[in-house]
Design an enzyme around this catalytic site. Structure first.
Site, PDB file in Angstrom:
ATOM      1  N   GLU A 111      -4.046   6.055  -1.336  1.00 54.22           N
ATOM      2  CA  GLU A 111      -3.272   6.758  -2.363  1.00 54.22           C
ATOM      3  C   GLU A 111      -2.858   5.878  -3.532  1.00 54.22           C
ATOM      4  O   GLU A 111      -2.690   6.361  -4.640  1.00 54.22           O
ATOM      5  CB  GLU A 111      -2.031   7.390  -1.734  1.00 54.22           C
ATOM      6  CG  GLU A 111      -1.332   8.343  -2.691  1.00 54.22           C
ATOM      7  CD  GLU A 111      -0.054   8.930  -2.120  1.00 54.22           C
ATOM      8  OE1 GLU A 111       0.454   9.876  -2.723  1.00 54.22           O
ATOM      9  OE2 GLU A 111       0.436   8.434  -1.101  1.00 54.22           O
ATOM     10  N   GLY A 112      -2.702   4.586  -3.307  1.00 54.98           N
ATOM     11  CA  GLY A 112      -2.292   3.736  -4.417  1.00 54.98           C
ATOM     12  C   GLY A 112      -1.441   2.582  -3.944  1.00 54.98           C
ATOM     13  O   GLY A 112      -1.550   2.115  -2.799  1.00 54.98           O
ATOM     14  N   PRO A 143       0.848  -1.198   0.000  1.00 57.31           N
ATOM     15  CA  PRO A 143       0.000   0.000   0.000  1.00 57.31           C
ATOM     16  C   PRO A 143       0.879   1.243   0.000  1.00 57.31           C
ATOM     17  O   PRO A 143       1.915   1.285   0.679  1.00 57.31           O
ATOM     18  CB  PRO A 143      -0.790  -0.119   1.312  1.00 57.31           C
ATOM     19  CG  PRO A 143      -0.672  -1.548   1.708  1.00 57.31           C
ATOM     20  CD  PRO A 143       0.653  -2.036   1.194  1.00 57.31           C
ATOM     21  N   LYS A 144       0.480   2.256  -0.755  1.00 55.65           N
ATOM     22  CA  LYS A 144       1.233   3.516  -0.761  1.00 55.65           C
ATOM     23  C   LYS A 144       0.707   4.415   0.348  1.00 55.65           C
ATOM     24  O   LYS A 144      -0.467   4.779   0.355  1.00 55.65           O
ATOM     25  CB  LYS A 144       1.122   4.213  -2.116  1.00 55.65           C
ATOM     26  CG  LYS A 144       2.105   5.368  -2.258  1.00 55.65           C
ATOM     27  CD  LYS A 144       2.120   5.932  -3.650  1.00 55.65           C
ATOM     28  CE  LYS A 144       3.270   6.917  -3.832  1.00 55.65           C
ATOM     29  NZ  LYS A 144       3.358   7.936  -2.781  1.00 55.65           N
ATOM     30  N   VAL A 145       1.568   4.744   1.279  1.00 54.45           N
ATOM     31  CA  VAL A 145       1.177   5.543   2.437  1.00 54.45           C
ATOM     32  C   VAL A 145       1.238   7.023   2.081  1.00 54.45           C
ATOM     33  O   VAL A 145       2.239   7.496   1.529  1.00 54.45           O
ATOM     34  CB  VAL A 145       2.107   5.241   3.632  1.00 54.45           C
ATOM     35  CG1 VAL A 145       1.741   6.120   4.826  1.00 54.45           C
ATOM     36  CG2 VAL A 145       2.016   3.766   4.008  1.00 54.45           C
TER      37      VAL A 145
END
Length: 290
Positions: free
Chosen positions: A171-172, A24-26
């Protein structure tokens, strides 16, 4: 000791591959954690010292690791009500320098250091080791307190993880090749980010004089136009030429920095999200709307 962080290329779309892991993009800010001889220093990706901003992880109010260590990760703040990662809270913490304000913000906006890589450990430089070896070392560590966390990952199924991030409005995703070494001299295709973009239609209400930038505006709840930010990325030379040709007769005024035009040209932008102040966050032009 500061180590320049490995930078990512942007992937055009989600993908799945057995040679990659997916995280997961933090939505926070990059942070290099350096502990040497029992002293902690914290650095942003641009080598700005931000040690005092984060007592939760700088050793002043927490335990230390038992050995010298350098870590790479993201500083994040989580909204206690919604559970969402709050980038504006992170920005507030980073920009606060006074000790009394920092103490108050620790109570209201506590941070978590989300670690995703280990660069040095027990005086050994690990950057030439494959990513999965570094991940194994990182997973074996006992973390100093609850303000440290290690990012989870999945293997191979990038599209499925991206769909989860979309469903959660996160976010992505970051895709990392399993055998990648830690590179610092360029953006590397070994690590790629896939952004969960949001889209909006805006009106172009002006442009910068000294460098490229289009002013964006959107209707408010009374039907009047209000500022929504500046678009600095995305248009091709052809898009720019078309815009400047069209708006010549629409100029309404100017000041030292901007030329203002009637907001008749509409454009679609992709962005990270809307800020609480109603501004576009990191807008990128995609097309004109006819």
């Amino acid at each position: 000791m500061f180590i320049s962080p490995m930078l990512l290329q942007t992937a055009p779309r989600p993908f799945s591959h057995s040679d990659f892991i997916y995280e997961p993009k933090v939505d926070g800010h990059r942070l290099i954690y350096s502990q040497q001889a029992g002293k902690v220093r914290l650095y942003t990706r641009h080598n700005n010292d931000c040690t005092r901003q984060y007592p939760e992880i700088n050793g002043s109010t927490s335990a230390l690791f038992p050995h010298d260590i350098t870590l790479d990760g993201e500083i994040a703040c989580v909204d206690p009500v919604t559970g969402a990662v709050d980038i504006e809270a992170v920005t507030s913490r980073l920009n606060t320098k006074r000790a009394d304000k920092i103490r108050r913000l620790m109570e209201r906006l506590p941070v978590t250091y989300v670690v995703f890589d280990i660069l040095r450990y027990k005086s050994e430089d690990l950057r030439k080791r494959p990513l999965m070896e570094r991940k194994a070392i990182l997973a074996s560590l006992a973390l100093p307190n609850v303000h440290f966390g290690v990012i989870p990952y999945v293997e191979g199924v990038g599209e499925a993880l991206f769909a989860q991030m979309q469903a959660r409005a996160m976010e992505g995703v970051v895709a990392k090749r399993k055998d990648s070494v830690y590179e610092t001299d360029r953006r590397s295709a070994q690590w790629q980010k896939i952004i969960n973009w949001s889209y909006a239609d805006v009106y172009l209400s002006g442009y910068k004089k000294s460098e490229f930038g289009w002013l964006a505006a959107v209707p408010d709840n009374r039907g009047k136009m209000r500022p929504a930010g500046v678009i600095e990325y995305g248009p091709s030379p052809e898009h720019k030429k078309a815009f400047y040709n069209v708006v010549k007769p629409l100029v309404t005024g100017e000041d030292r920095d901007y030329v203002y035009v009637e907001p008749r040209v509409c454009a679609r932008v992709k962005m990270r999200n809307w800020t609480r102040a109603g501004m576009l966050r990191s807008p990128v032009f995609t097309e004109f709307i006819v």
